[in-house]
Design a protein around this motif. Structure first.
Motif, PDB file in Angstrom:
ATOM      1  N   ALA A 336      -2.649   7.921   7.283  1.00 44.58           N
ATOM      2  CA  ALA A 336      -2.393   6.553   6.843  1.00 44.58           C
ATOM      3  C   ALA A 336      -3.145   5.529   7.675  1.00 44.58           C
ATOM      4  O   ALA A 336      -3.205   4.357   7.313  1.00 44.58           O
ATOM      5  CB  ALA A 336      -0.899   6.253   6.897  1.00 44.58           C
ATOM      6  N   ALA A 337      -3.727   5.967   8.796  1.00 49.42           N
ATOM      7  CA  ALA A 337      -4.404   5.027   9.687  1.00 49.42           C
ATOM      8  C   ALA A 337      -5.826   4.718   9.234  1.00 49.42           C
ATOM      9  O   ALA A 337      -6.445   3.796   9.752  1.00 49.42           O
ATOM     10  CB  ALA A 337      -4.417   5.582  11.113  1.00 49.42           C
ATOM     11  N   ASP A 338      -6.384   5.502   8.279  1.00 43.54           N
ATOM     12  CA  ASP A 338      -7.755   5.221   7.853  1.00 43.54           C
ATOM     13  C   ASP A 338      -7.778   4.673   6.429  1.00 43.54           C
ATOM     14  O   ASP A 338      -6.792   4.726   5.693  1.00 43.54           O
ATOM     15  CB  ASP A 338      -8.638   6.470   7.962  1.00 43.54           C
ATOM     16  CG  ASP A 338      -8.100   7.639   7.142  1.00 43.54           C
ATOM     17  OD1 ASP A 338      -7.776   7.426   5.964  1.00 43.54           O
ATOM     18  OD2 ASP A 338      -7.992   8.752   7.692  1.00 43.54           O
ATOM     19  N   SER A 339      -8.911   4.130   6.046  1.00 49.83           N
ATOM     20  CA  SER A 339      -9.020   3.450   4.757  1.00 49.83           C
ATOM     21  C   SER A 339      -8.829   4.413   3.594  1.00 49.83           C
ATOM     22  O   SER A 339      -8.253   4.050   2.563  1.00 49.83           O
ATOM     23  CB  SER A 339     -10.381   2.753   4.642  1.00 49.83           C
ATOM     24  OG  SER A 339     -11.434   3.690   4.789  1.00 49.83           O
ATOM     25  N   GLU A 340      -9.286   5.654   3.750  1.00 49.83           N
ATOM     26  CA  GLU A 340      -9.135   6.628   2.668  1.00 49.83           C
ATOM     27  C   GLU A 340      -7.664   6.969   2.466  1.00 49.83           C
ATOM     28  O   GLU A 340      -7.183   7.072   1.328  1.00 49.83           O
ATOM     29  CB  GLU A 340      -9.928   7.905   2.993  1.00 49.83           C
ATOM     30  CG  GLU A 340     -10.091   8.854   1.825  1.00 49.83           C
ATOM     31  CD  GLU A 340     -10.886   8.239   0.681  1.00 49.83           C
ATOM     32  OE1 GLU A 340     -10.616   8.625  -0.480  1.00 49.83           O
ATOM     33  OE2 GLU A 340     -11.765   7.398   0.953  1.00 49.83           O
ATOM     34  N   THR A 342      -5.198   5.016   3.156  1.00 51.30           N
ATOM     35  CA  THR A 342      -4.561   3.841   2.562  1.00 51.30           C
ATOM     36  C   THR A 342      -4.727   3.829   1.053  1.00 51.30           C
ATOM     37  O   THR A 342      -3.801   3.467   0.313  1.00 51.30           O
ATOM     38  CB  THR A 342      -5.158   2.556   3.160  1.00 51.30           C
ATOM     39  OG1 THR A 342      -4.891   2.527   4.568  1.00 51.30           O
ATOM     40  CG2 THR A 342      -4.556   1.326   2.519  1.00 51.30           C
ATOM     41  N   LYS A 343      -5.900   4.237   0.575  1.00 51.82           N
ATOM     42  CA  LYS A 343      -6.131   4.292  -0.867  1.00 51.82           C
ATOM     43  C   LYS A 343      -5.172   5.272  -1.532  1.00 51.82           C
ATOM     44  O   LYS A 343      -4.621   5.008  -2.610  1.00 51.82           O
ATOM     45  CB  LYS A 343      -7.578   4.708  -1.153  1.00 51.82           C
ATOM     46  CG  LYS A 343      -8.607   3.652  -0.791  1.00 51.82           C
ATOM     47  CD  LYS A 343     -10.007   4.144  -1.105  1.00 51.82           C
ATOM     48  CE  LYS A 343     -11.057   3.115  -0.687  1.00 51.82           C
ATOM     49  NZ  LYS A 343     -12.430   3.616  -0.930  1.00 51.82           N
ATOM     50  N   HIS A 344      -4.972   6.434  -0.895  1.00 52.53           N
ATOM     51  CA  HIS A 344      -4.059   7.429  -1.453  1.00 52.53           C
ATOM     52  C   HIS A 344      -2.624   6.900  -1.475  1.00 52.53           C
ATOM     53  O   HIS A 344      -1.888   7.105  -2.446  1.00 52.53           O
ATOM     54  CB  HIS A 344      -4.134   8.726  -0.641  1.00 52.53           C
ATOM     55  CG  HIS A 344      -5.428   9.455  -0.791  1.00 52.53           C
ATOM     56  ND1 HIS A 344      -5.999   9.718  -2.021  1.00 52.53           N
ATOM     57  CD2 HIS A 344      -6.263   9.995   0.133  1.00 52.53           C
ATOM     58  CE1 HIS A 344      -7.139  10.371  -1.851  1.00 52.53           C
ATOM     59  NE2 HIS A 344      -7.323  10.550  -0.549  1.00 52.53           N
ATOM     60  N   LEU A 345      -2.227   6.236  -0.391  1.00 50.60           N
ATOM     61  CA  LEU A 345      -0.868   5.698  -0.331  1.00 50.60           C
ATOM     62  C   LEU A 345      -0.655   4.595  -1.372  1.00 50.60           C
ATOM     63  O   LEU A 345       0.455   4.408  -1.866  1.00 50.60           O
ATOM     64  CB  LEU A 345      -0.562   5.162   1.063  1.00 50.60           C
ATOM     65  CG  LEU A 345      -0.385   6.222   2.162  1.00 50.60           C
ATOM     66  CD1 LEU A 345      -0.194   5.556   3.513  1.00 50.60           C
ATOM     67  CD2 LEU A 345       0.806   7.125   1.853  1.00 50.60           C
ATOM     68  N   ALA A 346      -1.738   3.893  -1.695  1.00 52.64           N
ATOM     69  CA  ALA A 346      -1.630   2.859  -2.733  1.00 52.64           C
ATOM     70  C   ALA A 346      -1.252   3.477  -4.072  1.00 52.64           C
ATOM     71  O   ALA A 346      -0.522   2.868  -4.871  1.00 52.64           O
ATOM     72  CB  ALA A 346      -2.952   2.095  -2.849  1.00 52.64           C
ATOM     73  N   HIS A 347      -1.725   4.710  -4.335  1.00 53.15           N
ATOM     74  CA  HIS A 347      -1.355   5.398  -5.572  1.00 53.15           C
ATOM     75  C   HIS A 347       0.131   5.755  -5.574  1.00 53.15           C
ATOM     76  O   HIS A 347       0.801   5.648  -6.608  1.00 53.15           O
ATOM     77  CB  HIS A 347      -2.201   6.659  -5.748  1.00 53.15           C
ATOM     78  CG  HIS A 347      -3.663   6.390  -5.952  1.00 53.15           C
ATOM     79  ND1 HIS A 347      -4.136   5.515  -6.904  1.00 53.15           N
ATOM     80  CD2 HIS A 347      -4.763   6.883  -5.318  1.00 53.15           C
ATOM     81  CE1 HIS A 347      -5.465   5.466  -6.857  1.00 53.15           C
ATOM     82  NE2 HIS A 347      -5.866   6.286  -5.896  1.00 53.15           N
TER      83      HIS A 347
END
Length: 472
Positions: A336-340, A342-347
C-alpha cells in the motif's frame, strides 16, 4: 489536496498549540468552502461562536506562518506553505533506502497475520486497526464536555457507530463521568407493549447502572402519566442522588424504537425536552445524552418535538482511499506504500464503496495471503467470495420483507436514482444497502449491485420457469 492533507499540514504548522475539535471542524469545513452559517447549522453551535473560533484560528495561523491568513485566502496560504516545504520532504525521502518508504516504516512489527483478529463487531479500544475519521472523534469528545448536551451518531449497519461510541465513552470515563449504556436491541419484545412499560424498563436499567435501587413506585403517578413520571424520577431521584459528576446516557440501536410509533412519538420528544431543560435547570446539566441509530426517523414528528434537529449530529462517512491505504499498512500490507499498490486498493474501495467493515474484511483476507486482490475482486459477488456470508444475510433480510425486495429490484434495474416511499428507503439505508438523497436511493456500492442483480435475476428466472410449467 484532501481535507486530511490540510489537517496534517496545519498540525505541523501549529506544533506547540494543538487545536480543539471545534477548530478542526471549522478548518475542514472552511477548506471545503462552507460558510459560517452552514457550519453552525451542521454542528449545532451558534453562528457567532463559529465566527469567533474561525477568527482565532486564522490569527494563530497568521502568527505561525508570518503572513496574514483569512478564511478567504486559506487555500492560497496553505498551498504556498506546502510548496515551500516540498523540497525538504523530497530530501528526507532521498535519504531513505531505495526499497524502504516512510509509509512502510509506520507499520510496526506486531502486525503479523497470525495476531490479527477476524473483523467482527466494534474495533476494540486500543486496537491499531481503528481508523480515525477527523474531525469526528475530536468533535464528539469535545461535545460530551458540554452540560446537557445531546449528540446523535447516525450511520448504516457496520459503519463504525459502536466503535466511535466506545471511544467517546472511554474518554468520558477519563473525565470521571458516570456511564449508563442501553442497547435497545437487548430489550424483550413485550417491553415495547406500551409507553408505560417501556419507560419503567428504561428507568430500572438506568437506576441499576448508577448503582441506585429502583424505586419507581415512589415517583410513578398514573394520574400525571408515564412521561411526567419518568421526568420526575430522573429529576427528583436519579440526578439528585448521584454525586456531582455528570452522567453520560448512551442509547444505542435507538432505531428499534422507530418501529413502535406509539412509543417513539412520546419517547423521542421527551429526550428533546430533557436536553432543553438543561438550558434553564442546573440539575439537568448533569445529563449528557448520546443517541445512536442506523437511519433517519420515519415516524412523523412535529419539528419542535424531534430530538434530531437539536444538539449535534455526527454522520459516519465511508473510508476515503487514503484511509483505506492507512488501514492496509496497519494490516501489514506494505504494498500500500507504493503507487501501484494504491491503484489496486482504489479498486477495492470502489467495489465496496469504502464501507469500513467490507474494507477490513478484504484486507484481513489479503494479509492472511489466502488470495490475491485480483481474485478477491473477481469473486467478490459470487458464492465462493469472501463476502458471501455477509451478502446472504442481507438477502435473507430482504426476503422476509417483500416490499423491500421489490424496492431493491427497482434500484438495481437502473443506474438512475429511484424514488421510494420513506419507510422502504430508510429501512434499506439502515441495512446499508443504499445511499439516500431525500427518498431517492441508489445502490451503496458495486458489490451490492452485482450480487443482487445476480440473485434477483435467478429468482425471476425461477418464477418464470414455474409459471411456464404450470401452464402445461
Amino acid at each position: 489536496m484532501s481535507v486530511e492533507d490540510i489537517l496534517q499540514a496545519v498540525e505541523k504548522i501549529l506544533q506547540d498549540k494543538p487545536l480543539a475539535s471545534i477548530q478542526w471542524f471549522v478548518l475542514s469545513q472552511s477548506w471545503l468552502g462552507k460558510t459560517y452559517s452552514e457550519m453552525a447549522e451542521a454542528s449545532g453551535y451558534g453562528n457567532n461562536y463559529i465566527k469567533e473560533v474561525g477568527s482565532e484560528l486564522w490569527q494563530d495561523l497568521s502568527v505561525a506562518l508570518g503572513k496574514r491568513v483569512t478564511k478567504k485566502n486559506l487555500h492560497l496560504a496553505l498551498n504556498k506553505y506546502l510548496q515551500d516545504n516540498i523540497g525538504d520532504r523530497q530530501n528526507q525521502i532521498q535519504q531513505k533506502s531505495g526499497e524502504e518508504s516512510s509509509l512502510e516504516m509506520v507499520s510496526p512489527d506486531f502486525f503479523s497475520a497470525s495476531k490479527i483478529e477476524f473483523p467482527s463487531g466494534p474495533v476494540p479500544l486500543g486496537s491499531p486497526l481503528y481508523i480515525n475519521r477527523p474531525p469526528l472523534e475530536e468533535l464528539v469528545c469535545n461535545e460530551i464536555l458540554h452540560p446537557g448536551c445531546l449528540i446523535r451518531i447516525k450511520a448504516p449497519r457496520k459503519m463504525g457507530k459502536s466503535s466511535l461510541l466506545n471511544r467517546m465513552i472511554a474518554y468520558a470515563r477519563e473525565q470521571s463521568y458516570q456511564i449508563v449504556y442501553l442497547d435497545f436491541q437487548e430489550a424483550d419484545q413485550d417491553v415495547f407493549g406500551s409507553l408505560d412499560k417501556f419507560l419503567r424498563w428504561f428507568c430500572v436499567n438506568v437506576s441499576r447502572q448508577l448503582n441506585l435501587f429502583p424505586c419507581l413506585d415512589d415517583f410513578w403517578d398514573t394520574e400525571m402519566g408515564s412521561k411526567v413520571s419518568c421526568k420526575i424520577y430522573f429529576e427528583a431521584y436519579l440526578l439528585q442522588y448521584i454525586d456531582c459528576s455528570p452522567v453520560v446516557l448512551a442509547l444505542n440501536e435507538v432505531h428499534r424504537v422507530f418501529e413502535y410509533p406509539n412509543i417513539a412519538q412520546d419517547f423521542l420528544p421527551m429526550l428533546r425536552f430533557w436536553h432543553e431543560q438543561a438550558k434553564q435547570d442546573q440539575i439537568w446539566q448533569k445529563l449528557r445524552m448520546v443517541v445512536v441509530h442506523t437511519t433517519e426517523i420515519y415516524i412523523p414528528l412535529n419539528l419542535n418535538q424531534s430530538p434530531f434537529n437539536v444538539g449535534i449530529t455526527i454522520t459516519l462517512p465511508p473510508f476515503t482511499l487514503k484511509q483505506v491505504e492507512n488501514l492496509a499498512l496497519r494490516y501489514g500490507l506494505h504494498c500500500a506504500a507504493d503507487s501501484e499498490g494504491t491503484k489496486h486498493l482504489a479498486h477495492l474501495q470502489a467495489m465496496v464503496g469504502g464501507h469500513p467493515y467490507l474494507v477490513s474484511l478484504g484486507l484481513y483476507h489479503l494479509c492472511q495471503k489466502e488470495m490475491t486482490l485480483e481474485v478477491l475482486l473477481e469473486t467478490a459477488s459470487t458464492p465462493v467470495g469472501i463476502y458471501n456470508q455477509h451478502l446472504r444475510e442481507l438477502l435473507t433480510l430482504l426476503q422476509k420483507e417483500p416490499e423491500l425486495m421489490s424496492a431493491m429490484q427497482q434500484i438495481i434495474a437502473t443506474d438512475e436514482k429511484v424514488e421510494l416511499n420513506a419507510i422502504a428507503a430508510y429501512k434499506l439505508e439502515s441495512m446499508g444497502l443504499v445511499q439516500l438523497n431525500g427518498n431517492q436511493a441508489h445502490a451503496m456500492c458495486e458489490l451490492y449491485r452485482l450480487y443482487f442483480s445476480q440473485q434477483l435475476g435467478k429468482q425471476n428466472s425461477a418464477n418464470s420457469s414455474s409459471t411456464f410449467s404450470s401452464n402445461f
